[in-house]
Design a protein around this motif. Structure first.
Motif, short mmCIF file in Angstrom:
data_model
loop_
_atom_site.label_atom_id
_atom_site.label_comp_id
_atom_site.label_asym_id
_atom_site.label_seq_id
_atom_site.Cartn_x
_atom_site.Cartn_y
_atom_site.Cartn_z
N TYR A 432 1.33 -1.06 -0.21
CA TYR A 432 0.46 -0.12 0.18
C TYR A 432 1.35 0.78 -0.18
N SER A 433 0.52 2.40 -1.26
CA SER A 433 0.91 3.43 -0.53
C SER A 433 0.09 4.53 -1.37
N ALA A 434 0.60 5.82 -1.41
CA ALA A 434 0.08 7.05 -1.79
C ALA A 434 0.21 7.22 -3.04
N GLY A 435 -1.37 7.39 -4.00
CA GLY A 435 -1.61 7.06 -5.09
C GLY A 435 -0.94 8.50 -5.95
N GLU A 436 -1.17 9.29 -6.98
CA GLU A 436 -0.99 10.15 -7.63
C GLU A 436 -2.09 11.14 -8.07
N ARG A 437 -3.61 10.25 -7.49
CA ARG A 437 -4.71 10.45 -7.43
C ARG A 437 -5.41 11.39 -6.46
N GLY A 438 -4.04 10.50 -5.08
CA GLY A 438 -4.91 11.43 -4.17
C GLY A 438 -4.89 10.64 -3.67
N GLY A 439 -5.38 9.18 -3.75
CA GLY A 439 -6.30 8.28 -3.12
C GLY A 439 -5.16 7.38 -2.32
N LEU A 440 -5.22 6.25 -2.06
CA LEU A 440 -4.88 4.89 -2.12
C LEU A 440 -4.14 4.17 -3.44
N LYS A 441 -2.98 3.76 -3.00
CA LYS A 441 -2.88 2.83 -4.64
C LYS A 441 -2.18 1.42 -3.74
N VAL A 442 -2.63 0.11 -3.96
CA VAL A 442 -2.60 -1.02 -4.00
C VAL A 442 -1.70 -2.08 -4.89
N GLU A 443 -0.54 -2.39 -4.72
CA GLU A 443 -0.19 -3.11 -5.42
C GLU A 443 -0.22 -4.75 -4.95
N VAL A 444 -0.38 -5.85 -5.78
CA VAL A 444 -0.92 -6.86 -5.82
C VAL A 444 0.34 -7.70 -6.66
N ARG A 445 1.28 -8.62 -5.86
CA ARG A 445 1.91 -9.61 -6.86
C ARG A 445 1.88 -11.10 -6.24
N LEU A 446 1.33 -11.32 -7.98
CA LEU A 446 1.23 -12.91 -7.90
C LEU A 446 1.89 -13.63 -9.44
N PRO A 447 1.95 -14.72 -8.49
CA PRO A 447 3.49 -15.72 -9.28
C PRO A 447 2.61 -16.14 -10.70
N LEU A 448 3.91 -16.28 -11.95
CA LEU A 448 3.19 -16.16 -12.35
C LEU A 448 2.81 -18.25 -12.92
N ALA A 449 1.80 -18.52 -13.37
CA ALA A 449 1.51 -20.06 -13.92
C ALA A 449 2.94 -20.51 -14.49
#
Length: 451
Positions: A432-449
């Protein structure tokens, strides 16, 4: 592919192949040494037979009438008359110490003691003059003589070397062919184990529920044990789900009764007590639903891993949220890259994207941006809203179970906690981090199949 053909130190294939190489190379080297020794022995035996025949002829032409030994007729082999010609004879009169030699000896003197039964000896002088000698003590007309015949050993040595090189080249080709055949035989013999590994992978990734296929009789007991273990695990999982479901249904009746009691208390004017009971019943119901969802996730992801399309899950979730009360007034922007397949069950992926996008729709003012991409062996899902944002000191607390930063917004605070549980189970991560649009930025990482 290279790793498959280059087994590690603990590999059965490496051990068997190493043993085969040692046995083949050792056997061929030992065979070469024995064959060369037999070759030399046969050559020397042939020389001995020739020397014994020549000895008989030489003794027959000795003239005992002279004080100095002499022969009445030359031997038929011209090598005796050629200096260092390769064949030599010497006659020594033991009574007068007179010595007669062939011209081939030139200035050499054969100084060899007689051998019992006329056995072959090897003789080398200080000039490295290497001969095979046959020497006998005889008596002719009462006079003692010592008769010695010899032949150069160099031709035998040279023939032995040439034979050794020929055997070495032949056995090297044989070693390559035998080792190659052993490797092919080893791969053929271990092929059922590779099929077994592929079958286990199919079970692990959810393609099949049991090990299937024809296996050799030596592996069949192992296959049967693994299938029995899978059946037992499935039965335990089903039993756990049934018990969890029975527990949930068993709690619903008491929770409904609590709501009924709260309603009667409110009708009697006891609003505060009714509110406390409602809150307790709601909290218990929320916890039960949360644990039921987690139990379902653990069971499913632990046994049935699958390959799922990230872009498809995003589009379907957005289509559903656009029809909700929070999402119908928002502008949804999706920037999807190449469609990556992620190593997660489809239902878990839908749950993960659903709770993260639902959380964004609760806080967004006007728009939500969603994007997908790949980074190495991971797929990246980014969600950003234009909501009020979260102070930096509170961002670290996001994802905690029951963590609600604003009590005025409906919800239980368990959505992001469930997202964290899903990612932990499937080897992913969330930031989680502060987004450029002013709200919350969520980055989800998942392993490739796995391809």
């Amino acid at each position: 592919m290279i790793r498959r053909w280059l087994p590690n130190r603990r590999s059965i294939a490496l051990r068997l192949m190493g043993l085969a190489v040692v046995m083949v190379v050792g056997s061929l080297i030992l065979s070469g040494i024995i064959l060369q020794a037999l070759f030399v022995a046969n050559l020397e035996a042939s020389v001995k037979r020739d020397l014994e025949a020549a000895m008989t002829r030489l003794i027959a032409v000795i003239d005992p009438s002279t004080s100095t030994p002499s022969i009445s007729a030359p031997l038929p082999d011209p090598r005796y008359e050629t200096p260092l010609g390769g064949r030599y004879w010497q006659i020594e009169a033991l009574d007068t110490k007179g010595v007669a030699r062939s011209r081939s000896l030139f200035d050499q003197q054969l100084d060899v003691a007689p051998q019992a039964n006329g056995s072959i000896v090897h003789w080398t002088n200080k000039d490295r003059f290497h001969l095979i000698l046959l020497s006998r003590d005889i008596t002719i007309d009462g006079r003692p003589y010592r008769v010695t015949l010899g032949e150069d050993h160099d031709p035998i040595h040279q023939a032995s070397q040439a034979y050794g090189w020929d055997i070495g080249r032949l056995f090297a080709l044989m070693a390559i062919a035998i080792v190659g055949a052993s490797w092919a035989q080893l791969q053929l013999g271990l092929a059922p184990l590779n099929r077994l590994r592929s079958a286990v992978d199919d079970v692990r990734f959810g393609s099949v529920g049991r090990l299937e296929g024809a296996f050799p009789s030596e592996i069949e007991p192992l296959v049967s044990e693994v299938n029995a273990l899978l059946s037992e695990r499935e039965e335990l999982a089903q039993r756990g789900r049934r018990r969890a479901s029975d527990l949930a249904h068993g709690l619903k009746t008491p929770l409904a009764a609590l709501h009924g009691i709260a309603m009667r208390l409110r009708d009697k004017g006891q609003g505060d007590e009714a509110t406390v009971l409602d809150d307790l019943a709601h909290e218990m119901s929320t916890r039960v639903d949360y644990q039921m969802r987690l139990a379902s996730l653990r069971t499913r992801t632990g046994e049935h891993r699958e390959s799922s399309s990230l872009n498809t899950a995003v589009l379907r979730t957005v289509a559903v949220l656009r029809k909700t009360q929070d999402g119908e007034n928002l502008h949804w922007m999706a920037q999807l890259g190449d469609d990556p397949d992620v190593d997660i069950h489809r239902q878990d992926l839908m749950e993960l994207i659903g709770v993260t996008l639902e959380n964004a729709s609760k806080w967004a003012h006007a728009s939500i941006a969603v994007s997908t991409a790949t980074a190495g062996a991971m797929a990246l899902l980014t969600i950003e809203d234009d909501g009020p944002g979260i102070p930096d000191e509170l961002i670290k607390k996001l994802g905690g179970r029951g963590m609600r930063l604003d009590q005025n917004v409906p919800g239980t605070g368990l959505g992001l906690a469930i997202a964290g549980e899903i990612l932990d189970i499937n080897g992913g991560a969330i930031a989680y981090s502060a987004g450029e649009r002013g709200g919350l930025k969520v980055e989800v990482r998942l392993p490739l199949a796995r391809r």
